[in-house]
Design a protein around this motif. Structure first.
Motif, PDB file in Angstrom:
ATOM      1  N   LEU A  34       0.846  -1.205   0.000  1.00 32.24           N
ATOM      2  CA  LEU A  34       0.000   0.000   0.000  1.00 32.24           C
ATOM      3  C   LEU A  34       0.874   1.244   0.000  1.00 32.24           C
ATOM      4  O   LEU A  34       0.647   2.186  -0.767  1.00 32.24           O
ATOM      5  N   ARG A  35       1.893   1.225   0.827  1.00 31.54           N
ATOM      6  CA  ARG A  35       2.797   2.383   0.885  1.00 31.54           C
ATOM      7  C   ARG A  35       3.494   2.580  -0.448  1.00 31.54           C
ATOM      8  O   ARG A  35       3.607   3.687  -0.968  1.00 31.54           O
ATOM      9  N   ASN A  36       3.945   1.454  -1.037  1.00 31.15           N
ATOM     10  CA  ASN A  36       4.679   1.543  -2.309  1.00 31.15           C
ATOM     11  C   ASN A  36       3.803   2.091  -3.431  1.00 31.15           C
ATOM     12  O   ASN A  36       4.236   2.952  -4.211  1.00 31.15           O
ATOM     13  N   ALA A  37       2.566   1.635  -3.491  1.00 31.87           N
ATOM     14  CA  ALA A  37       1.663   2.116  -4.553  1.00 31.87           C
ATOM     15  C   ALA A  37       1.398   3.609  -4.382  1.00 31.87           C
ATOM     16  O   ALA A  37       1.453   4.390  -5.350  1.00 31.87           O
ATOM     17  N   ARG A  38       1.125   4.029  -3.142  1.00 30.07           N
ATOM     18  CA  ARG A  38       0.854   5.452  -2.886  1.00 30.07           C
ATOM     19  C   ARG A  38       2.096   6.290  -3.172  1.00 30.07           C
ATOM     20  O   ARG A  38       2.037   7.343  -3.824  1.00 30.07           O
ATOM     21  N   ALA A  39       3.246   5.807  -2.689  1.00 27.35           N
ATOM     22  CA  ALA A  39       4.495   6.572  -2.875  1.00 27.35           C
ATOM     23  C   ALA A  39       4.831   6.695  -4.365  1.00 27.35           C
ATOM     24  O   ALA A  39       5.246   7.766  -4.833  1.00 27.35           O
ATOM     25  N   LEU A  40       4.623   5.617  -5.113  1.00 24.71           N
ATOM     26  CA  LEU A  40       4.939   5.640  -6.554  1.00 24.71           C
ATOM     27  C   LEU A  40       4.090   6.671  -7.274  1.00 24.71           C
ATOM     28  O   LEU A  40       4.588   7.508  -8.029  1.00 24.71           O
ATOM     29  N   LEU A  41       2.785   6.652  -7.040  1.00 30.99           N
ATOM     30  CA  LEU A  41       1.881   7.577  -7.739  1.00 30.99           C
ATOM     31  C   LEU A  41       2.169   9.021  -7.351  1.00 30.99           C
ATOM     32  O   LEU A  41       2.169   9.924  -8.206  1.00 30.99           O
ATOM     33  N   GLU A  42       2.442   9.256  -6.070  1.00 30.17           N
ATOM     34  CA  GLU A  42       2.747  10.637  -5.667  1.00 30.17           C
ATOM     35  C   GLU A  42       4.085  11.080  -6.255  1.00 30.17           C
ATOM     36  O   GLU A  42       4.210  12.215  -6.734  1.00 30.17           O
TER      37      GLU A  42
END
Ligand code: RIB
Ligand code: CA
Length: 300
Positions: free
Chosen positions: A45-53
């Motif tokens: 979850l963190r990785n997906a959010r961090a990638l998009l941001e």
């Protein structure tokens, strides 16, 4: 423009697949739903959010999903994905996490826009199975289902005959395939037709920020272990086939997934001519041409 929702466990190859979708001019990523698998759900979850941001797409919602399979607990593939799940650090995400979970988000999107949204499932299928359990008939409202999973008439990558996504949650894979909807399935036999060599990875540069990030993730993946000579493209093929179906040929089959016992997660063809369009021959040259176009890759 075709709309897609990516159900994902990022994950190095997931991250590249997401960047491909963001870069491709012909699809709209309306959201991501996260599932545990390559790494814990929390880390994915963190990785997906961090990638998009990090790539300037904070408006694309990332919804929390399943941290455990329908039965048991997730295996992990941290050895392939490094401890963090990505091969470079990204700043902590700051955009507020939506309160709506993956299943409710998927159900809402599919009921509000029936026949308009393609689900691209590149992790264990737990979220999709829970969706169909809680909102029966939802999967049929998708425009199409593209799944990376299985090892049909091919050796596995987590167990001798089982592929990771289906092995992580064999019951979910069984339930999703048992719905009997048309799905496009990219399995290991297809993935083993395409690899990026170490030499190729370090021979490229990119004209775009998305493409540079993708190259960094890939090149760092090779740097983790000097023994690594080729990076198989798993989720990238499923994403490329979603955007440009002509990157591969398919054959129609009926598939079932063993749910328990020593063959848990093993995918078996039960009949020809069924609802699953199983990847047959992948055009690796076309795949790299398209990926390079989308990500602005050129010879360095
Ligand atoms: O077996 C390959 C699949 O398992 C890919 O989706 C990879 O990201 C892992 O989830
Ligand atoms: Ca994945």
């Amino acid at each position: 423009m075709p709309r897609i929702i990516i159900d994902t466990d990022p994950g190095v190859d997931d991250a590249i697949a997401i960047l491909m979708a963001l870069a491709a001019p012909s699809v709209e990523v309306v959201g991501c739903t996260v599932v545990g698998g390559n790494v814990s759900h929390a880390r994915a979850l963190r990785n997906a959010r961090a990638l998009l941001e990090f790539v300037g797409r904070p408006e694309i919602p990332v919804h929390r999903g399943s941290s455990r399979p329908l039965h048991g607990k997730f295996a992990s593939a941290r050895n392939f994905h490094s401890g963090s799940g990505l091969t470079r650090r990204l700043p902590e995400p700051s955009v507020k996490l939506p309160s709506q979970g993956a299943v409710d988000f998927l159900a809402g999107q599919l009921s509000e826009n029936p026949g308009e949204t393609t689900l691209v499932a590149i992790g264990p299928l737990t979220n999709l199975a829970r969706l169909e359990r809680q909102y029966p008939g939802s999967l049929a409202r998708a425009a199409s289902l593209v799944i990376m999973g299985g090892a049909v008439d091919s050796s596995g990558n987590i167990m001798p005959q089982a592929e990771f996504n289906f092995y992580c949650d064999p019951l979910a894979a069984h339930e999703v395939m048992a719905v009997g909807l048309p799905v496009t399935l990219v399995d290991l036999a297809a993935c083993r037709q395409v690899a990026m060599s170490r030499e190729m990875a370090f021979s490229l540069k990119s004209r775009t920020p998305l493409g540079r990030l993708a190259l960094q993730i890939i090149q760092n993946w090779f740097k983790v272990d000097e023994q690594r000579e080729n990076m198989l493209f798993y989720d990238q093929i499923a994403m490329a086939a979603t955007i440009c179906p002509d990157v591969m040929t398919t054959r129609q089959v009926s598939l079932d997934i063993e749910v328990e016992g020593p063959e848990a997660g093993v995918s078996k063809v039960t009949a020809g001519g069924g609802p699953a369009a199983l990847a047959d021959e992948v055009d690796a040259e076309r795949l790299f041409t398209l990926t390079s176009q989308w990500l602005g890759w050129d010879a360095a």
